[in-house]
Design a protein around this motif. Structure first.
Motif, PDB file in Angstrom:
ATOM      1  N   LYS A 175       0.815  -1.221   0.000  1.00  0.00           N
ATOM      2  CA  LYS A 175       0.000   0.000   0.000  1.00  0.00           C
ATOM      3  C   LYS A 175       0.846   1.267   0.000  1.00  0.00           C
ATOM      4  O   LYS A 175       0.479   2.253  -0.625  1.00  0.00           O
ATOM      5  CB  LYS A 175      -0.936   0.010   1.210  1.00  0.00           C
ATOM      6  N   GLN A 176       1.965   1.265   0.717  1.00  0.00           N
ATOM      7  CA  GLN A 176       2.759   2.488   0.855  1.00  0.00           C
ATOM      8  C   GLN A 176       4.013   2.508  -0.010  1.00  0.00           C
ATOM      9  O   GLN A 176       4.693   3.530  -0.063  1.00  0.00           O
ATOM     10  CB  GLN A 176       3.149   2.714   2.314  1.00  0.00           C
ATOM     11  N   GLY A 212       0.628  -3.451   5.401  1.00  0.00           N
ATOM     12  CA  GLY A 212       0.840  -2.546   6.525  1.00  0.00           C
ATOM     13  C   GLY A 212       0.458  -3.177   7.844  1.00  0.00           C
ATOM     14  O   GLY A 212       0.907  -2.749   8.900  1.00  0.00           O
TER      15      GLY A 212
END
Length: 143
Positions: free
Chosen positions: A70-71, A132
């Protein structure tokens, strides 16, 4: 864009693993952080561990590569040997503790617990992806 972070898995003679509780979100994680642009990887590991725990360490073996899908953060985790013993808090930490493997699994999300638990294995480095919090299933390669 991706960023690269580093973390240390520091194991004491009793088999306990050093972990920090982050000041910004209260989460338990391995000590570490994002590499600076002009920084050598091992120097970054040593700097981050010292900043967050007060320990000086020898960086030993790469134990895992982890990607937060996600990041876009790729984390390199290294087994480290402490050169000093005195722990201290920093602006980034509210607690620094030696945890058993069971305590690691109980206090950390799977995405972070595996980084320390994988470091207890003596096999090749693990490669994992996560969101995450939770690990994501590996996608098999085509033959």
């Amino acid at each position: 864009m991706h960023s690269v972070s580093v973390a240390g898995a520091i194991v004491d003679t009793d088999g306990r693993i050093l972990a920090i509780q982050r000041a910004d979100n209260g989460h338990w994680e391995p000590p570490g952080g994002v590499l600076e642009l002009d920084e050598d990887i091992e120097a970054g590991v040593r700097r981050e561990i010292f900043e967050e725990t007060g320990l000086s360490v020898h960086v030993d073996t790469l134990t895992g590569v982890y990607k937060n899908i996600k990041q876009g953060i790729v984390a390199l985790v290294f087994r480290c040997v402490p050169k000093t013993r005195e722990l201290r808090l920093s602006e980034e930490t509210t607690a620094v503790e030696w945890l058993t493997p069971d305590e690691v699994a109980g206090r950390m999300s799977p995405a972070y617990a595996c980084r320390l638990l994988d470091a207890l294995d003596t096999g090749p480095p693990r490669v994992r992806a996560h969101d995450g919090h939770d690990l994501l299933a590996a996608v098999p390669l085509d033959p």
